[in-house]
Design a protein around this motif. Structure first.
Motif, PDB file in Angstrom:
ATOM      1  N   ILE A 109       0.852  -1.184   0.000  1.00 61.50           N
ATOM      2  CA  ILE A 109       0.000   0.000   0.000  1.00 61.50           C
ATOM      3  C   ILE A 109       0.892   1.240   0.000  1.00 61.50           C
ATOM      4  CG2 ILE A 109      -1.941  -1.132   1.191  1.00 61.50           C
ATOM      5  CD1 ILE A 109      -0.892   1.296   3.307  1.00 61.50           C
ATOM      6  N   SER A 110       0.361   2.307  -0.597  1.00 60.04           N
ATOM      7  CA  SER A 110       1.143   3.532  -0.758  1.00 60.04           C
ATOM      8  C   SER A 110       0.474   4.675  -0.018  1.00 60.04           C
ATOM      9  CB  SER A 110       1.231   3.851  -2.256  1.00 60.04           C
ATOM     10  OG  SER A 110       1.803   5.108  -2.452  1.00 60.04           O
ATOM     11  N   ALA A 111       0.976   5.008   1.151  1.00 55.87           N
ATOM     12  CA  ALA A 111       0.475   6.185   1.867  1.00 55.87           C
ATOM     13  C   ALA A 111       1.655   6.910   2.523  1.00 55.87           C
ATOM     14  CB  ALA A 111      -0.579   5.794   2.900  1.00 55.87           C
ATOM     15  N   GLY A 181      -6.664  10.214   7.269  1.00 58.63           N
ATOM     16  CA  GLY A 181      -7.084  11.341   6.439  1.00 58.63           C
ATOM     17  C   GLY A 181      -6.116  11.574   5.294  1.00 58.63           C
ATOM     18  N   ALA A 182      -6.569  12.359   4.319  1.00 60.95           N
ATOM     19  CA  ALA A 182      -5.718  12.694   3.176  1.00 60.95           C
ATOM     20  C   ALA A 182      -6.169  14.014   2.577  1.00 60.95           C
ATOM     21  CB  ALA A 182      -5.788  11.585   2.112  1.00 60.95           C
ATOM     22  N   LEU A 189       3.643  18.882  -2.108  1.00 68.19           N
ATOM     23  CA  LEU A 189       4.559  19.191  -0.986  1.00 68.19           C
ATOM     24  C   LEU A 189       5.732  18.215  -0.918  1.00 68.19           C
ATOM     25  CD1 LEU A 189       2.460  20.332   2.101  1.00 68.19           C
ATOM     26  CD2 LEU A 189       3.357  21.641   0.194  1.00 68.19           C
ATOM     27  N   ILE A 190       5.441  16.930  -1.144  1.00 65.79           N
ATOM     28  CA  ILE A 190       6.524  15.935  -1.265  1.00 65.79           C
ATOM     29  C   ILE A 190       6.100  14.997  -2.386  1.00 65.79           C
ATOM     30  CG2 ILE A 190       8.051  14.371  -0.007  1.00 65.79           C
ATOM     31  CD1 ILE A 190       6.520  14.931   2.511  1.00 65.79           C
ATOM     32  N   HIS A 191       6.885  14.948  -3.448  1.00 65.94           N
ATOM     33  CA  HIS A 191       6.527  14.047  -4.543  1.00 65.94           C
ATOM     34  C   HIS A 191       7.743  13.732  -5.396  1.00 65.94           C
ATOM     35  CE1 HIS A 191       6.545  17.868  -6.689  1.00 65.94           C
ATOM     36  NE2 HIS A 191       6.392  17.236  -7.840  1.00 65.94           N
ATOM     37  N   GLY A 315       1.219  13.015   0.183  1.00 63.13           N
ATOM     38  CA  GLY A 315      -0.168  12.733  -0.211  1.00 63.13           C
ATOM     39  C   GLY A 315      -0.988  14.000  -0.362  1.00 63.13           C
ATOM     40  N   PHE A 316      -1.117  14.816   0.660  1.00 61.47           N
ATOM     41  CA  PHE A 316      -0.701  14.637   2.035  1.00 61.47           C
ATOM     42  C   PHE A 316      -1.590  13.581   2.725  1.00 61.47           C
ATOM     43  CE2 PHE A 316       0.812  16.028   6.171  1.00 61.47           C
ATOM     44  CZ  PHE A 316       2.075  16.485   5.905  1.00 61.47           C
TER      45      PHE A 316
END
Ligand code: UT7
Length: 325
Positions: A109-111, A181-182, A189-191, A315-316
């Protein structure tokens, strides 16, 4: 009633240590700047041939051994990661094979840094819902492979490793209150801009460095502190708890200043808050389960203790969870 509980833990980090002094030889920075701004002194950095599944496998094996469980009895394996060995198949499948857990369902999973909390919530739902009686939940990352070692704003932050927790069916409460939450509006912001279906990898994208993580540190910092404070306040209120009822707060290890700010705003004492960022840096999805493993092994958390997790990241995304250990 059916509940899910963490019955054993494991962790694995690379042997290779990279200190702040080592980084200061490559980019314009200093041990003093990095330590004062982040609380980090050193981090573990994977070497050639070591991938996310290397650490996921070691950590999972340790958790299985601690529980005395045969890998063939494992029913499901979830790896939370944003740095899989390969774009596909999942690092969980590679880990399953290395473990010899042939009967386990396996997926990633990607979070990002919230990945472990998200994955643990899935395991809890599977077990409460009756699909599985045991699930291995792993946070595993090799972020140092996708950072630009020329960018002093981001290369100082991250380290590699994995933490694993074996979650099983129980008739007494374990994994409890959960809030996830997302906000995809904050995706930038971060990618990592390149290497996906939007900008597939070509020689040009590599020349432009689009395979590297972009980190808007100051913005992340602000969102992280406010989200963590918000969800932790709600977790305490909803469960009718005071800070002194919590044996250990386990925050994602992003920056010691973020941890300190959250600790102060909520009124926790330093002794109540897990911290190992000084020696591992930010290991993204691995940071919370590594902290849990260390706290459990050191006898810092005991059966029946209330443990509160909080994580936030790309994600955020964010998440909090209350556990009766
Ligand atoms: O888990 C989620 C991912 N985590 C994060 O994204 C991290 C969250 N953010 C942070 O931890 C902090 O924002 C950082 C540690 C990344 C940066 O700390 P800061 O106090 O927010 O510094 P800043 O980015 O505002 O930069 C202040 C100054 C700048 O110089 P000027 O413009 O004031 O002249 C930077 O260029 O510090 C400079 N700087 C550095 N100096 C020495 C930035 N990185 C470094 C460095 N060494 N490594």
């Amino acid at each position: 009633m059916t509940f899910s509980r963490i019955v054993s833990t494991g962790m694995s980090v690379p042997e290779n240590i990279v200190t702040n002094e080592d980084i200061a030889k490559r980019v314009e920075t200093s041990d003093e700047w990095i330590f004062t701004r982040t609380g980090i002194h050193e981090r573990r950095v994977s070497t050639e041939g070591e991938a996310t599944s290397t650490f996921a496998t070691n950590a999972s094996r340790q958790a299985l051994e601690a529980a005395g469980m045969d890998p063939m009895d494992l029913q499901c394996l979830i790896v939370a990661t944003i740095t899989p060995d390969l774009p596909f198949p999942a690092s969980a499948c590679l880990t399953q094979e290395a473990l010899g857990a042939k009967r386990a369902a396996a997926f990633d999973i990607s979070a990002a840094c919230s990945g472990y909390v998200y994955a643990l919530s899935i395991a809890d739902a599977y077990i409460r819902g009756g699909l599985y009686e045991n699930v291995m939940v792993v946070g595993a990352e090799t972020l140092t492979k996708v950072i630009n070692w020329e960018d002093r704003g981001s290369c100082i932050l991250f380290g590699d490793g994995a933490g694993a927790t074996l979650v099983t069916k129980s008739d007494r409460p374990g994994v409890g209150y959960t809030e996830l939450g997302a906000d995809g509006g904050l995706a930038e912001l971060i990618h990592v801009p390149g290497g996906g279906s939007k900008i597939p990898t070509t020689h040009e994208t590599v020349d432009q460095g689009l395979q590297y993580a972009v980190v808007k540190g100051r913005d992340v910092y602000k969102v992280a502190v406010s989200r963590a404070e918000e969800v932790l306040t709600r977790a305490l209120e909803v469960n009718n708890l005071k800070t002194e009822d919590i044996a250990l707060l386990v925050p994602h290890q992003a920056n010691q200043r973020i941890t300190d700010a959250v600790q102060d705003r909520l009124g926790f004492s330093k002794e109540q808050v897990a911290s190992n960022i000084e020696v591992y840096g930010n290991t993204s999805a691995a940071s919370v389960p590594i902290c849990l493993h260390e706290a459990a092994s050191q006898g810092r958390i005991k059966e029946g203790d209330k443990v509160l997790l909080v994580a936030f990241g790309a994600g955020f995304t964010w998440g909090t969870m209350l556990i009766d250990w």
